[in-house]
Motif scaffolding. Structure first.
Motif, short mmCIF file in Angstrom:
data_model
loop_
_atom_site.label_atom_id
_atom_site.label_comp_id
_atom_site.label_asym_id
_atom_site.label_seq_id
_atom_site.Cartn_x
_atom_site.Cartn_y
_atom_site.Cartn_z
N THR A 239 31.72 -29.40 -19.62
CA THR A 239 30.81 -28.49 -18.74
C THR A 239 31.47 -27.03 -18.36
N SER A 240 32.92 -26.94 -18.23
CA SER A 240 33.56 -25.53 -18.07
C SER A 240 33.10 -24.53 -19.40
N LYS A 241 33.18 -25.27 -20.50
CA LYS A 241 32.77 -24.43 -21.75
C LYS A 241 31.27 -23.89 -21.84
N ALA A 243 29.25 -23.87 -19.03
CA ALA A 243 29.02 -23.05 -17.91
C ALA A 243 29.54 -21.67 -18.18
N ARG A 244 30.72 -21.67 -18.88
CA ARG A 244 31.15 -20.03 -19.17
C ARG A 244 30.30 -19.06 -19.89
N LEU A 245 29.24 -20.09 -20.95
CA LEU A 245 28.14 -19.27 -21.49
C LEU A 245 27.22 -18.65 -20.55
N GLY A 247 28.29 -17.49 -17.64
CA GLY A 247 29.06 -16.68 -16.84
C GLY A 247 29.76 -17.39 -15.54
N LEU A 248 29.59 -18.66 -15.71
CA LEU A 248 29.99 -19.32 -14.50
C LEU A 248 31.54 -19.91 -14.56
N ARG A 249 32.22 -20.00 -13.54
CA ARG A 249 33.75 -20.67 -13.59
C ARG A 249 33.67 -21.64 -12.29
N GLU A 253 38.15 -29.06 -14.34
CA GLU A 253 39.28 -29.01 -15.54
C GLU A 253 39.05 -30.25 -16.50
N SER A 351 22.77 -24.51 -9.65
CA SER A 351 23.95 -23.66 -9.87
C SER A 351 23.73 -22.17 -9.09
#
Ligand code: FAD
Length: 416
Positions: A239-241, A243-245, A247-249, A253, A351
């Motif tokens: 998810t974090s990877k 979402a980063r695409l 621009g979301l943080r 973890e 989101s």
């Protein structure tokens, strides 16, 4: 092809040469109503319910590897709805009810086996905590029984009751809990969704999001751009990877969780048993292997393999509970990436970017949630409204303080 006793007999007489593929391995089309990123249990269940319940079948499930190659095919297959808090309890019970009808719904043998989940307690205070949990479950209409030591002994006689470092005093039993065959759940949802027109696109990694200003209008993939009115993310530990695409943080973890299987032995454990004085849980597969696991590895990682200290820790937990397994040989172990949320509970929500929807934060408990997660995510994608039982799983609860802290350990994923 409808599976039934008659189709089985027909195929048996014809030498099993007439079975077709269970689902279509589709190529991407230029545009869809909905794209679901992630071909695990949650993504495929979402596609199934979008098509079946909401009549939306211009749907693509986009998977970077093969379906079920993530956590859906790596978990220890436990299903249960023994939750304490109001935000969680009705949701997991919805999931349990969907499990109970899943094989009929999908026309697929997902091997749902309600053989019971037993949480052991080892002290008076732990008994009181389990009594409270059991009462909360019963108030929500969920089955729960508090057993004393004799009750536990009848179910699992091979535990170390009397000479143990942490003597077993009793347990909280949910008889309707149990296991389901994880691969079959993936294949069953894929087949049912595909039959209703959903495109399942494997070997297609999402590498970016198509945007019109803030709005997400599709995905960039290794097989080209695909447009969509709505994009749902169900990528679990990634998810974090992903979402980063966009621009979301997010408050997620990634940690590794390992699982272990022993050689096959004769029937030893009837249901699922969890150790209350350490992190260890165990069941026995239909083939006879002991299937067990414990804690997450203590550092962040995207690797789907774990390290040796946790192997030792898990095996110690097993030995403390049932020394009889000491000479059983371990056959194999593996790891999966968990999307650990900051309160241990999931997120099913919009989101901050229009057109992009989130399904994440399942920690190490998302397999049991697969049917309800798909059901509620499909509801959100179809109607833009949260489903009644998933309303508490909002993203903004980390800002507003409405955490769903089931484990009571606060915002510390490393302690979950
Ligand atoms: C060892 C272990 C034991 C567990 N035991 C249990 C248990 O007993 N009971 C329980 O309830 N839960 C358990 N879990 C947790 C459960 O498996 C997960 O919470 C759940 O499977 C997550 O949802 P999913 O099935 O959709 O995830 P996944 O199967 O991981 O699906 C996500 C998919 O997204 C894909 N993906 C990622 N990035 C991209 C991208 N950029 N583009 C396209 N696709 C992408 C991945 O390849 C993957 O297939 C366990 C997990 C592990 C690892």
């Amino acid at each position: 092809m409808h599976y039934s006793v008659f189709s089985l007999m027909k195929q048996a007489l014809a030498g099993h040469r007439g079975w077709g593929p269970a689902w279509r391995d589709a190529a991407p089309k230029p545009a869809y109503d909905v794209i679901v990123v992630g071909g695990g249990g949650h993504g495929l269940a979402t596609a199934h319910y979008l098509a079946k319940v909401h009549g939306i079948s211009r749907v693509a499930v986009v998977e970077k590897g093969w379906i079920g190659s993530g956590n859906a095919g790596r978990n220890t297959t436990i299903i249960r709805s023994n939750y304490l808090l109001p935000g969680n309890n009705p949701f997991y019970e919805l999931s349990m009810k969907l499990w109970e009808g899943l094989e009929q719904d999908l026309n697929y043998n997902t091997m749902v086996s309600q053989r019971g989940v037993l949480n052991l307690y080892h002290s008076d205070s732990q008994r009181d905590a389990y009594a409270r949990r059991g009462n909360a479950m019963r108030m929500h209409g969920v089955d729960a029984e508090l057993l004393d030591q004799e009750g536990v002994r009848k179910l699992v006689p091979f535990m170390d009751f009397d000479n143990a470092r942490f003597p077993i005093q009793g347990g909280l039993l949910q008889r309707r809990g149990g296991t389901a065959r994880h691969d079959a759940v993936v294949w069953g949802y894929a087949r049912a969704a595909s039959e209703r027109g959903v495109d399942i696109i494997q070997n297609c990694e999402v590498t970016g999001f198509l945007r019109d200003g803030d709005r997400v209008i599709g995905v960039e993939t290794t097989r080209g751009p695909i447009r969509a009115n709505k994009v749902g993310m169900a990528v679990a530990g990634n998810t974090s990877k992903v979402a980063r695409l966009a621009g979301l943080r997010l408050p997620i973890e990634s940690h590794v969780l390992q699982a272990f299987v022993s050689e096959a032995i004769k029937p030893f454990i009837a249901g699922v048993v969890t150790f209350g004085a350490g992190h260890f849980y165990i069941s026995q597969s239909d083939k006879g292997g002991l299937v067990f696991g414990g804690d997450i590895d203590g550092y962040n990682s995207y690797a789907q393999r774990g390290n040796l200290p946790i192997v030792e820790d898990v095996c110690e937990g097993g030995m403390a509970l049932m020394p009889a397994i000491g000479r059983v040989r371990m056959l194999r172990s593996w790891g999966g990436i968990m999307d650990m949320s900051m309160d241990g509970s999931p997120i099913i929500d919009h989101s901050p970017m229009p057109g992009l929807y989130l399904n994440t934060g399942w920690c190490y408990g998302g397999f049991k949630a697969t049917p309800a997660s798909g059901y509620c995510f499909a509801h959100l994608l179809a109607s833009d409204e949260s489903h009644a039982t998933a309303r508490a799983f909002r993203l903004d609860r980390y800002a507003t303080g409405h955490l769903i802290d089931e484990r009571g350990v606060g915002a510390q994923p490393n302690l979950h």
